[in-house]
Design an enzyme around this catalytic site. Structure first.
Site, PDB file in Angstrom:
ATOM      1  N   HIS A   1     -35.090  45.896  44.413  1.00  0.00           N
ATOM      2  CA  HIS A   1     -34.772  45.626  43.011  1.00  0.00           C
ATOM      3  C   HIS A   1     -35.100  44.188  42.607  1.00  0.00           C
ATOM      4  O   HIS A   1     -34.602  43.229  43.221  1.00  0.00           O
ATOM      5  CB  HIS A   1     -33.288  45.914  42.767  1.00  0.00           C
ATOM      6  CG  HIS A   1     -32.907  45.978  41.325  1.00  0.00           C
ATOM      7  ND1 HIS A   1     -33.412  46.930  40.458  1.00  0.00           N
ATOM      8  CD2 HIS A   1     -32.075  45.202  40.581  1.00  0.00           C
ATOM      9  CE1 HIS A   1     -32.895  46.748  39.259  1.00  0.00           C
ATOM     10  NE2 HIS A   1     -32.093  45.703  39.300  1.00  0.00           N
TER      11      HIS A   1
ATOM     12  N   MET B   1     -27.689  41.484  35.422  1.00  0.00           N
ATOM     13  CA  MET B   1     -26.302  41.304  35.832  1.00  0.00           C
ATOM     14  C   MET B   1     -26.146  40.099  36.747  1.00  0.00           C
ATOM     15  O   MET B   1     -26.902  39.916  37.703  1.00  0.00           O
ATOM     16  CB  MET B   1     -25.842  42.573  36.566  1.00  0.00           C
ATOM     17  CG  MET B   1     -24.470  42.508  37.175  1.00  0.00           C
ATOM     18  SD  MET B   1     -24.035  44.045  38.035  1.00  0.00           S
ATOM     19  CE  MET B   1     -25.107  43.967  39.478  1.00  0.00           C
TER      20      MET B   1
ATOM     21  N   ASP C   1     -36.192  50.488  45.779  1.00  0.00           N
ATOM     22  CA  ASP C   1     -34.954  49.995  45.171  1.00  0.00           C
ATOM     23  C   ASP C   1     -33.729  50.508  45.917  1.00  0.00           C
ATOM     24  O   ASP C   1     -33.571  51.712  46.109  1.00  0.00           O
ATOM     25  CB  ASP C   1     -34.891  50.421  43.704  1.00  0.00           C
ATOM     26  CG  ASP C   1     -34.012  49.511  42.871  1.00  0.00           C
ATOM     27  OD1 ASP C   1     -32.897  49.188  43.315  1.00  0.00           O
ATOM     28  OD2 ASP C   1     -34.441  49.111  41.773  1.00  0.00           O
TER      29      ASP C   1
ATOM     30  N   SER D   1     -33.602  44.326  34.808  1.00  0.00           N
ATOM     31  CA  SER D   1     -32.477  45.165  35.190  1.00  0.00           C
ATOM     32  C   SER D   1     -31.720  45.606  33.931  1.00  0.00           C
ATOM     33  O   SER D   1     -32.340  46.124  33.002  1.00  0.00           O
ATOM     34  CB  SER D   1     -31.580  44.435  36.192  1.00  0.00           C
ATOM     35  OG  SER D   1     -30.710  45.343  36.832  1.00  0.00           O
ATOM     36  N   GLN D   2     -30.392  45.353  33.837  1.00  0.00           N
ATOM     37  CA  GLN D   2     -29.657  45.852  32.671  1.00  0.00           C
ATOM     38  C   GLN D   2     -30.172  45.261  31.365  1.00  0.00           C
ATOM     39  O   GLN D   2     -30.017  45.865  30.302  1.00  0.00           O
ATOM     40  CB  GLN D   2     -28.157  45.603  32.821  1.00  0.00           C
ATOM     41  CG  GLN D   2     -27.739  44.145  32.778  1.00  0.00           C
ATOM     42  CD  GLN D   2     -26.242  43.964  33.026  1.00  0.00           C
ATOM     43  OE1 GLN D   2     -25.591  44.786  33.677  1.00  0.00           O
ATOM     44  NE2 GLN D   2     -25.670  42.889  32.488  1.00  0.00           N
TER      45      GLN D   2
END
Length: 297
Positions: free
Chosen positions: A280, A31, A224, A105-106
């Site tokens: 993260h 993102m 995270d 991540s995404q």
């Protein structure tokens, strides 16, 4: 006889086929990022190419320029993004024999959707670095790069109605929003995550395609503060009906009912669960070299 000799030489690596290089790598950013940011995906591409000479690395770009690529990570329907990526991969001659995939991540759950929906060319290993495979819920405690104003708007929009049709169609983060207190709304209205996680029925093709992976590697960041719950990075989630206690993948109905083939993959040693100290997407180059790179070779 001549044909047989050529075949034998090829098997020995002395004739045809000896020029095969490293397995190509496909990367999908997270993102607010872009394909070629020199501090993120551009840097990853560079260090992979340094450690694996001759490797072909494709860092996915969704859009005609880097600004569009970043904006699409917030606002382009994920199903359309996956469709676009599948088309890119199918047209790339470098990938015809198969490739490894690495999502950040995404990008981790998006590449899993590619594995489930688009088996050609074949994905060999899938490495998910901080991917939220059971989704995420509750706010964005921080936002990448220059995108803080976008995330402020996203927070308000998700609070107003993550599962409304308009939000689902136009806000990427809503499409993997998984509210444990609104499971029925999630299963009924999530247009992306509920589909790839087989929440509304069993798509045997999804299951077959995912199980074709050689390895499915999931990296969880042990400190995270951005993903809630962090165990989603290992395919775990909240215990049903509440939002405090979490359970691992092996205790979820997705696993016990084996709706995606994860139970069978786990028993076959295809699932790899890695933990790394840090927040993260915070990891060292040394960790990447020693822990992740072996899955690309």
């Amino acid at each position: 006889m001549a044909a047989l000799r050529v075949a034998v030489l090829g098997l020995l690596g002395l004739g045809l086929g000896c020029a095969a290089g490293p397995v190509p790598l496909v990367i999908w950013h997270g993102m607010g990022d872009s394909c070629c940011n020199p501090q993120s995906m551009g840097y990853i591409k560079k260090i992979v190419e340094k450690k694996i000479p001759g490797i072909y690395v494709l860092s996915l770009k969704i859009g005609s320029n880097l600004i569009q690529d970043m904006e699409n990570s917030f606002f382009m329907n994920v199903n359309d993004q996956v469709k676009e990526v599948c088309s890119q991969l199918a047209k790339d001659p470098h990938l015809a024999g198969g490739y490894h995939a690495m999502g950040f991540s995404q990008g981790g759950q998006f590449l899993r959707a590619v594995a489930q929906r688009c088996p050609s060319p074949p994905m060999l290993n899938l490495i998910s670095i901080g991917g939220q495979h059971q989704g995420r819920v509750y706010g964005f405690p921080r936002c990448p790069g220059e995108s803080s104003h976008i995330c402020d708007w996203i927070r308000k929009t998700l609070d107003l109605g993550a599962y409304t049709a308009a939000v689902q169609e136009h806000l990427v983060q809503a499409e993997y929003w998984h509210d444990p207190l609104k499971e029925e709304d999630y299963r009924k209205n999530s247009i992306f995550l509920a589909d790839i996680n087989q929440e509304r029925g069993i798509n045997e093709t999804y299951k077959k395609n995912l199980m074709a992976l050689k390895k499915f590697v999931m990296v969880k960041f042990l400190n995270d503060t951005m993903v809630d719950p962090p165990i989603s990075e290992w395919f775990g989630f909240y215990k049903p009906g509440q939002a405090k206690e979490t359970i691992p993948l092996q205790e979820t109905s997705l696993y016990t009912e084996d709706r995606l083939g994860l139970q069978e993959m786990d028993k076959a040693g295809k699932l790899v669960f890695l933990g790394v100290q840090g927040d993260h997407l915070h990891f060292s180059e040394e960790w990447f070299y020693t822990t992740v790179l072996p899955f690309l070779q």
